[in-house]
Design a protein around this motif. Structure first.
Motif, PDB file in Angstrom:
ATOM      1  N   ILE A 115       0.864  -1.177   0.000  1.00 44.03           N
ATOM      2  CA  ILE A 115       0.000   0.000   0.000  1.00 44.03           C
ATOM      3  C   ILE A 115       0.901   1.226   0.000  1.00 44.03           C
ATOM      4  N   ASN A 116       0.575   2.196  -0.828  1.00 45.38           N
ATOM      5  CA  ASN A 116       1.238   3.499  -0.738  1.00 45.38           C
ATOM      6  C   ASN A 116       0.490   4.303   0.316  1.00 45.38           C
ATOM      7  N   VAL A 117       0.991   4.274   1.534  1.00 42.70           N
ATOM      8  CA  VAL A 117       0.352   5.010   2.618  1.00 42.70           C
ATOM      9  C   VAL A 117       0.354   6.499   2.312  1.00 42.70           C
ATOM     10  N   LEU A 118       1.427   6.947   1.690  1.00 36.04           N
ATOM     11  CA  LEU A 118       1.529   8.332   1.243  1.00 36.04           C
ATOM     12  C   LEU A 118       2.298   8.346  -0.073  1.00 36.04           C
ATOM     13  N   LEU A 119       1.822   9.121  -1.025  1.00 39.53           N
ATOM     14  CA  LEU A 119       2.496   9.211  -2.323  1.00 39.53           C
ATOM     15  C   LEU A 119       2.472  10.652  -2.822  1.00 39.53           C
ATOM     16  N   ARG A 120       3.675  11.216  -2.966  1.00 40.00           N
ATOM     17  CA  ARG A 120       3.846  12.537  -3.555  1.00 40.00           C
ATOM     18  C   ARG A 120       4.476  12.370  -4.929  1.00 40.00           C
ATOM     19  N   VAL A 121       3.977  13.105  -5.905  1.00 44.22           N
ATOM     20  CA  VAL A 121       4.463  13.000  -7.285  1.00 44.22           C
ATOM     21  C   VAL A 121       4.985  14.352  -7.726  1.00 44.22           C
ATOM     22  N   GLY A 122       6.255  14.387  -8.116  1.00 41.32           N
ATOM     23  CA  GLY A 122       6.862  15.622  -8.586  1.00 41.32           C
ATOM     24  C   GLY A 122       6.514  15.916 -10.034  1.00 41.32           C
ATOM     25  N   ALA A 123       7.136  16.946 -10.574  1.00 38.51           N
ATOM     26  CA  ALA A 123       6.871  17.372 -11.945  1.00 38.51           C
ATOM     27  C   ALA A 123       7.373  16.326 -12.941  1.00 38.51           C
ATOM     28  N   VAL A 137      -2.854   6.813 -15.600  1.00 39.78           N
ATOM     29  CA  VAL A 137      -3.157   7.619 -14.412  1.00 39.78           C
ATOM     30  C   VAL A 137      -2.161   8.766 -14.288  1.00 39.78           C
ATOM     31  N   TYR A 138      -0.878   8.487 -14.504  1.00 41.94           N
ATOM     32  CA  TYR A 138       0.119   9.563 -14.466  1.00 41.94           C
ATOM     33  C   TYR A 138      -0.163  10.602 -15.550  1.00 41.94           C
ATOM     34  N   ALA A 139      -0.546  10.148 -16.742  1.00 42.73           N
ATOM     35  CA  ALA A 139      -0.849  11.081 -17.828  1.00 42.73           C
ATOM     36  C   ALA A 139      -2.047  11.961 -17.471  1.00 42.73           C
ATOM     37  N   ALA A 140      -3.053  11.363 -16.820  1.00 44.78           N
ATOM     38  CA  ALA A 140      -4.224  12.142 -16.402  1.00 44.78           C
ATOM     39  C   ALA A 140      -3.828  13.183 -15.354  1.00 44.78           C
ATOM     40  N   LEU A 141      -2.898  12.826 -14.465  1.00 42.03           N
ATOM     41  CA  LEU A 141      -2.410  13.793 -13.484  1.00 42.03           C
ATOM     42  C   LEU A 141      -1.696  14.955 -14.175  1.00 42.03           C
ATOM     43  N   ASP A 142      -0.859  14.649 -15.150  1.00 40.19           N
ATOM     44  CA  ASP A 142      -0.138  15.707 -15.878  1.00 40.19           C
ATOM     45  C   ASP A 142      -1.105  16.634 -16.605  1.00 40.19           C
ATOM     46  N   ARG A 143      -2.132  16.055 -17.221  1.00 38.67           N
ATOM     47  CA  ARG A 143      -3.122  16.884 -17.930  1.00 38.67           C
ATOM     48  C   ARG A 143      -3.846  17.804 -16.955  1.00 38.67           C
ATOM     49  N   HIS A 144      -4.215  17.260 -15.802  1.00 37.40           N
ATOM     50  CA  HIS A 144      -4.919  18.059 -14.797  1.00 37.40           C
ATOM     51  C   HIS A 144      -4.037  19.204 -14.318  1.00 37.40           C
ATOM     52  N   ARG A 145      -2.771  18.920 -14.066  1.00 39.15           N
ATOM     53  CA  ARG A 145      -1.863  19.971 -13.597  1.00 39.15           C
ATOM     54  C   ARG A 145      -1.656  21.052 -14.656  1.00 39.15           C
ATOM     55  N   GLU A 146      -1.570  20.643 -15.897  1.00 37.70           N
ATOM     56  CA  GLU A 146      -1.377  21.610 -16.975  1.00 37.70           C
ATOM     57  C   GLU A 146      -2.628  22.474 -17.167  1.00 37.70           C
ATOM     58  N   ARG A 147      -3.788  21.820 -17.101  1.00 37.12           N
ATOM     59  CA  ARG A 147      -5.048  22.510 -17.324  1.00 37.12           C
ATOM     60  C   ARG A 147      -5.315  23.556 -16.232  1.00 37.12           C
ATOM     61  N   HIS A 148      -4.931  23.222 -15.005  1.00 40.21           N
ATOM     62  CA  HIS A 148      -5.231  24.094 -13.863  1.00 40.21           C
ATOM     63  C   HIS A 148      -3.962  24.751 -13.306  1.00 40.21           C
ATOM     64  N   ARG A 149      -2.994  24.964 -14.179  1.00 46.10           N
ATOM     65  CA  ARG A 149      -1.698  25.478 -13.747  1.00 46.10           C
ATOM     66  C   ARG A 149      -1.827  26.804 -13.016  1.00 46.10           C
ATOM     67  N   ASN A 172      -2.464  10.681  -1.437  1.00 42.18           N
ATOM     68  CA  ASN A 172      -2.014  10.134  -2.716  1.00 42.18           C
ATOM     69  C   ASN A 172      -2.232  11.177  -3.800  1.00 42.18           C
ATOM     70  N   ASP A 173      -1.144  11.726  -4.344  1.00 44.57           N
ATOM     71  CA  ASP A 173      -1.269  12.715  -5.413  1.00 44.57           C
ATOM     72  C   ASP A 173      -1.960  12.153  -6.651  1.00 44.57           C
ATOM     73  N   LEU A 174      -1.915  10.826  -6.829  1.00 43.06           N
ATOM     74  CA  LEU A 174      -2.540  10.216  -8.001  1.00 43.06           C
ATOM     75  C   LEU A 174      -4.043  10.000  -7.824  1.00 43.06           C
ATOM     76  N   GLN A 175      -4.540  10.153  -6.605  1.00 45.28           N
ATOM     77  CA  GLN A 175      -5.942   9.814  -6.352  1.00 45.28           C
ATOM     78  C   GLN A 175      -6.920  10.638  -7.194  1.00 45.28           C
ATOM     79  N   PRO A 176      -6.772  11.961  -7.311  1.00 46.83           N
ATOM     80  CA  PRO A 176      -7.732  12.699  -8.155  1.00 46.83           C
ATOM     81  C   PRO A 176      -7.754  12.204  -9.600  1.00 46.83           C
ATOM     82  N   ALA A 177      -6.572  11.866 -10.141  1.00 49.22           N
ATOM     83  CA  ALA A 177      -6.524  11.355 -11.514  1.00 49.22           C
ATOM     84  C   ALA A 177      -7.214   9.998 -11.610  1.00 49.22           C
ATOM     85  N   ALA A 178      -6.986   9.134 -10.626  1.00 46.39           N
ATOM     86  CA  ALA A 178      -7.635   7.821 -10.629  1.00 46.39           C
ATOM     87  C   ALA A 178      -9.154   7.971 -10.535  1.00 46.39           C
ATOM     88  N   LEU A 179      -9.607   8.926  -9.741  1.00 45.52           N
ATOM     89  CA  LEU A 179     -11.055   9.139  -9.592  1.00 45.52           C
ATOM     90  C   LEU A 179     -11.675   9.684 -10.872  1.00 45.52           C
TER      91      LEU A 179
END
Length: 312
Positions: free
Chosen positions: A18-26, A189-201, A235-242
């Motif tokens: 389990i990733n108890v905590l996950l931070r994702v950089g740029a 999922v990582y790609a969805a996170l990148d798109r979200h970050r770019e869209r809401h930069r 989990n930084d990936l959670q919004p993208a997964a959702l």
């Protein structure tokens, strides 16, 4: 028969995580992300049996539907066995049999656990004698989660997640793992996170190149404080997964309304992990999920890393 002690077969077990905590950089120029994770190995394990063979093969069984898994040289367990043979000069092969319990594409590192167990089993079967410390560099070459499946316990992972340092955990943590019928692709999922970050930069704080595990999470596992750990699950990936699997939001709400201290999407999902106060609460939550037609199991952590369970 071969092998240091003449074994005909060796069985090893390795834990899911389990990733108890996950931070994702740029996003980096090489297409990867710097990550910082607090991993905990759990008692839901993969089991791999290795037998002598001229070539390399793998077959699957167990409660998980494995019909979609590759059984050619792209399979991570076969890649692990081939890498060990190449590095040690072992002339033979291995027939691998995997009993799967960790969900496929579920964000719990099941394929990585297969690879770690295959390394340990083949090392013993062939008598190549690398041991855990000698297998660790090979594990790093196979994937970011393989070294942790080899080591087990609780650990901080940085870089691509494979630069590990132990985080000693006090006591036992009780988890409920809720599964989804459909998997999620980690790259998607990582790609969805990148798109979200770019869209809401313009609305989001700048994404750091380098990320770290929150000290509060490390302190919570070191002190065995389940309530404190529940407060810092992230989990930084959670919004993208959702976004890719919206029904996971309902699963998280259900778990948290039926006794869980907190719930989180594990890794890239779609498995949801719920921290609960004790074993009775875990059993009650599994029953609540069953009433809603959701498959769930109990697990405890931290669990041991890849290890031999049988040699014959």
């Amino acid at each position: 028969m071969g092998g240091r002690r003449g074994f005909g077969s060796v069985t090893a077990r390795a834990p899911g995580k389990i990733n108890v905590l996950l931070r994702v950089g740029a996003l980096q120029p090489d297409g990867y992300h710097d990550v910082a994770s607090l991993y905990q190995a759990v008692s839901l394990c993969e089991e791999v049996t290795a037998e002598h063979a001229e070539g390399f093969s793998v077959r699957f069984g167990g409660p998980i539907d494995c019909s979609g898994l590759s059984v050619d040289d792209s399979n991570l367990a076969i890649r692990a066995a081939r890498l060990l043979a190449a590095e040690t000069g072992h002339p033979g092969g291995a027939a691998l049999s995997v009993v799967k319990q960790v969900p496929i594409a579920g964000g719990m590192g099941g394929g990585s656990a297969d690879a770690a167990a295959a390394l340990v089993a083949c090392d013993e079967l062939w008598g190549t004698g690398l041991g855990r410390s000698g297998l660790l560099p090979l594990a790093s070459r196979l994937g970011a989660d393989v070294p942790f499946a080899l080591a087990g316990g609780t650990a901080i992972g940085v870089g691509r997640g494979d630069q590990l340092s132990p985080a000693l955990a006090k006591g036992e943590f009780h988890w409920v793992l809720a599964f989804s019928d459909a998997g999620l692709s980690t790259p998607e999922v990582y790609a969805a996170l990148d798109r979200h970050r770019e869209r809401h930069r313009s609305d989001l704080p700048p994404v750091r190149q380098r990320v770290e595990v929150d000290p509060a999470a490390i302190q919570a596992v070191r002190s065995g404080d389940r309530v404190a750990l529940a407060e810092v699950l992230h989990n930084d990936l959670q919004p993208a997964a959702l976004r890719l699997a919206p029904h996971l939001g309902e699963v998280l709400e259900l778990g948290e309304s039926h006794g869980a201290l907190a719930g989180i999407v594990s890794g890239s999902g779609p498995t949801c992990a719920f921290l609960v106060p004790h074993a009775l609460a875990a059993a009650e939550l599994v029953s609540a999920f069953a009433r809603e037609g959701i498959s769930a199991v109990t697990a405890t952590g931290p669990a041991r890393g890849a290890r031999i369970t049988r040699a014959e």
